[in-house]
Design a protein around this motif. Structure first.
Motif: not given
Length: 101
Positions: A25-49
């Motif tokens: 979660l910490e090492k890949s934070k930028k990748l996770i945030v970018q992918r969810v913002l650009e391609y994520g579904l609502l459930d992905d956004w909720i999990l990210l938040k």
């Protein structure tokens, strides 16, 4: 390993090109945030938040070199940070694109 449990909850299509077992979660934070913002579904956004919080997501998004325009507008509006403060906005201005679809 709680990081892996959380990462595996994200949609599979977000990380089709990377090995999820090597992500944290910490090492890949930028990748996770970018992918969810650009391609994520609502459930992905909720999990990210729930995982990082709006403030941390916005702080990470400010440092991203590229971000899809709709994702940029979304996180800018949600966080209250002006679009001009995002690195990807400055980078986009420096590298003009002839056709923006």
């Amino acid at each position: 390993m709680p990081d892996q449990d959380t990462i595996k909850k994200f949609s599979k299509h977000l990380f089709w090109d990377v090995n999820r077992d090597n992500m944290t979660l910490e090492k890949s934070k930028k990748l996770i945030v970018q992918r969810v913002l650009e391609y994520g579904l609502l459930d992905d956004w909720i999990l990210l938040k729930n995982t990082y919080g709006i403030e941390s997501i916005a702080e990470t998004a400010v440092t991203l070199r590229s971000l899809e325009p709709r994702a940029l507008a979304f996180i800018s509006n949600l966080s209250g940070i002006p679009i001009e403060k995002f690195r990807c906005y400055e980078f986009r201005l420096l590298n003009k694109i002839h056709w923006d679809f």
